[in-house]
Design a protein around this motif. Structure first.
Motif, PDB file in Angstrom:
ATOM      1  N   ASP A 291       0.922  -1.187   0.049  1.00 20.97           N
ATOM      2  CA  ASP A 291      -0.085  -0.056  -0.008  1.00 20.97           C
ATOM      3  C   ASP A 291       0.959   1.365  -0.070  1.00 20.97           C
ATOM      4  O   ASP A 291       1.667   1.739   0.892  1.00 20.97           O
ATOM      5  N   ARG A 293       0.130   4.280  -0.076  1.00 19.76           N
ATOM      6  CA  ARG A 293      -0.168   5.183   1.182  1.00 19.76           C
ATOM      7  C   ARG A 293       0.716   5.107   2.603  1.00 19.76           C
ATOM      8  O   ARG A 293       0.659   6.024   3.338  1.00 19.76           O
ATOM      9  N   ASN A 294       1.223   3.859   2.861  1.00 19.54           N
ATOM     10  CA  ASN A 294       2.205   3.647   3.859  1.00 19.54           C
ATOM     11  C   ASN A 294       3.701   3.582   3.417  1.00 19.54           C
ATOM     12  O   ASN A 294       4.229   3.503   4.076  1.00 19.54           O
TER      13      ASN A 294
END
Length: 700
Positions: A291, A293-294
């Motif tokens: 992910d 986003r991380n």
């Protein structure tokens, strides 16, 4: 014997995903008639302990329980050939079995004490050897395919001896010798009780590969390739050519997430159910992406440098085994792909990838590196020039120069992207080639950072890393003047270490983990000592001696972070420094006992301590002392990738390990992955040169 004849199908067992790491024994009273070249170590697969319980004696044979040792050996039908009454017995090596000439015949024999057993090579099935797994202590030496070669061993003691062929163990090429009338106590030692240097360096090989392949081709934790229309065109032209050169129809990974520049951090948790083997038999990387986003979404010279140094080392490793690796591994394709990504990464980071009309990671048109860049936003996050970033890039570029200047397959095929030197052939047309880029970075590094400033700006640990990087650069320097300058610079760096030495070999002013400081300084001094005019071997021996004598915790099986510490924090970078120091102490100094120390350190820190968070089937066994989970079972909703954790901690009072930082920190993880491949082995064959500068420049 012709050295080429002694090369063997070291990696043949990769095709069989049942291959796992196990125990080994050292060479003892063997009497091979072919040149053995024995290095004193062998590997084996953990298995249940065989028991000496014959179940009846049919004509010409008996049935013994070998604890499943021969369960995957196709020419073993459950009966042990009764050859008692013979003073000598012959076993064929390379007999028809296991899908080819990959068997011992007979695979299991019953002999009297004092019987001499001779293994005789048929010359079929490539190269083989004979290595004790339990109950014995022998190894025939380097695998050979020479018909008529023999190896003999006399068995005096009652019991059961199991053995295998190094390169084909995973295919079921195993055997057993029952000696005399063993009672129920005549059992072999479980492999998990003898985690040896061979087993540790075997696991190091695989963990290095898992971290590299995940980071470059599966996770998507970086700047993607292709990034734009120009790169899409390059990929559309280059990919078919690479497949054709490799003689394969498709890449070994389906839907790969290729990265040309890795982000500095990421979360290795899967976001959906991972498919490690789809209906084509390949991992589907679209299900293995992390992910973003991380992720940090930021790149650094170290995240780029250590990642692509890893790619270059593996491109070399694949080429050295083109004739040995199974076709489904597509080694020629992988070598080309890794070299391609390294060159695309250099082009973007140093030449044209920035938002300012220059390289994304360079200051102006210089070879001076900034520290962090946000490619999506075209923004400099940290413009500071730092020694450890320069040394990471110099180490990588030096090995890339070696790849280019010596015509390695992955670089010259399908066609170089960046010319090996100005004016040479290349798809791109920069005013400089790889040689000039490397020389430029070396000169900029030596001009920017006075030897004393490296320690004051960062630490003596960074001095050690710089010593290793400039030592690596020396053999690749483009001129005699630059080579001499590198020697002068490393001598000045070594003087800084001398100024920070305590009387007992302790290096002051280093990292929080003292063992890490000792390890990288020792390796750096030994790598630098490969240059003409530099010899700091005695200092290196003193430094690594302090690490081994004062910082080794024999009870815990790992290294203390400090002599007064009761809790040891070990990061991936710390482990890389320690591994580098141990590798150098073994490969260069030849210090006794280092291999056993490395085996315990690796088993406790990486396996029991979970510095490596998961492993894939090729290296995994439930019977191991500290088995790691498979990726789908490594934590989180869908599992985690088989990569390093950022930090683990050992509590000496509780004798407990804890993962204290589960993030994936690329700079540290890929640095460790490089140190692991240099100490890594497959089938008894270590990485060419063990990482020593100048020892892996030309293909074997």
């Amino acid at each position: 014997m012709d050295p080429d004849r002694r090369r063997f199908l070291r990696l043949g067992g990769i095709a069989a995903l049942g291959v796992v790491a196990g125990c080994s024994t050292d060479t003892a009273s063997d009497t091979p008639t072919a040149d053995s070249g024995d290095d004193g170590d062998g590997g084996a697969t953990p298995t249940a302990a065989p028991t000496a319980t014959p179940a009846g004696t049919p004509a010409g044979g008996a049935e013994f329980d070998f604890g499943g040792w021969l369960s995957d050996t196709s020419n073993y039908g459950g009966t042990t050939a009764d050859m008692r009454g013979n003073g000598s017995v012959t076993i064929d090596v390379g007999a028809s079995a296991n899908g080819g000439a990959f068997g011992f015949a007979p695979p299991a024999v019953w002999v009297d004490p004092g019987t001499e057993v001779t293994w005789e090579w048929t010359g079929n099935g490539g190269s083989h050897n004979v290595v004790a797994q339990s109950g014995g202590d022998f190894r025939s030496g380097d695998p050979t395919g020479e018909a008529g070669a023999t190896f003999s061993q006399t068995f005096d003691d009652t019991g059961i001896v199991t053995y295998y062929c190094d390169p084909h163990q995973g295919m079921g090429m195993k055997g057993a010798v029952v000696v005399g009338e063993p009672d129920s106590s005549g059992t072999a030692t479980r492999a998990s009780q003898n985690y040896s240097f061979q087993a540790a360096s075997f696991d190091a090989y695989w963990y290095s590969l898992y971290n590299m392949s995940t980071n470059i081709a599966m996770s998507g934790n970086g700047v993607p390739f292709p990034l734009n229309e120009q790169m899409e065109q390059l990929q559309s032209e280059r990919m078919p050519a690479m497949l054709e050169n490799a003689g394969v129809e498709r890449p070994p990974i389906n839907n790969p997430n290729l990265s040309l520049a890795s982000f500095t951090e990421g979360d290795p948790s899967f976001t959906q159910q991972p498919v490690l083997e789809d209906d084509t038999g390949r991992p589907d990387a679209s299900t293995l992406a992390w992910d973003k986003r991380n992720s940090s979404l930021v790149v650094s010279p170290s995240s780029v440098g250590w990642t692509h140094l890893k790619g270059v080392t593996w491109a070399k490793n694949f080429q050295n085994h083109f004739d040995l690796l199974p076709g489904e591994m597509a080694p020629k394709f992988r070598a080309q792909l890794l070299a391609t990504l390294a060159q695309v990464g250099v082009n973007a980071a140093i030449l044209v990838g920035g938002s300012r009309g220059n390289g994304a990671l360079t200051h102006g048109d210089s070879f001076e590196f900034l520290s962090e860049y946000h490619p999506n936003e075209g923004r400099i996050v940290d413009e500071t020039r730092r020694p450890h970033h320069h040394s990471a890039m110099l180490w990588f570029l030096s090995d890339l120069t070696s790849l280019a200047q010596n015509g390695w397959f992955g670089y010259v095929n399908p066609r170089p992207l960046i010319p090996k030197e100005a004016g040479a052939d290349g798809v791109f047309d920069p005013p400089v080639g790889i040689q000039e880029i490397t020389d430029g970075v070396a000169q900029a590094t030596m001009d920017l950072f006075d030897a004393g400033d490296v320690a004051s700006m960062e630490s003596t640990r960074s001095v050690g890393q710089m010593l290793g990087a400039v030592g690596y650069y020396g053999p690749q320097a483009g001129t005699d003047e630059l080579r001499a300058a590198a020697a002068d610079y490393t001598n000045a760096l070594a003087d800084v270490i001398d100024d920070n030495l305590a009387g007992n070999g302790r290096v002051e002013g280093g990292a929080e983990n003292q063992a890490a400081t000792q390890g990288i300084v020792a390796q750096g001094l030994l790598w630098a000592s490969q240059l003409d005019g530099v010899d700091r071997t005695d200092t290196a021996d003193e430094v690594v001696g302090y690490m081994l004598d004062e910082l080794w915790d024999a009870d815990g099986g790992t290294f203390m972070s400090g002599t007064d510490a009761s809790t040891y924090a070990i990061t991936a970078r710390d482990a890389g420094d320690i591994t580098g120091g141990l590798n150098a102490a073994d490969a260069v100094l030849g210090r006794s006992g280092v291999r056993d120390t490395f085996a315990r350190f690796f088993n406790q820190t990486f396996n029991r301590g979970r510095l490596q968070r998961a492993e894939r089937p090729p290296s995994r066994s439930e019977d191991a002392e500290h088995p790691l989970p498979l990726p789908p079972n490594a934590g989180g909703e869908y599992g985690q990738a088989a990569v390093y954790n950022a930090e683990v901690e050992y509590d000496t009072d509780a004798d407990e390990w804890t993962v204290t930082d589960p993030r994936f920190r690329t700079e540290e993880a890929l640095y460790l992955a490089n140190q692991d491949i240099w100490v890594g082995n497959w089938g008894g064959d270590f990485y060419q040169g063990r990482g020593v500068p100048g020892q892996s420049d030309t293909p074997e």
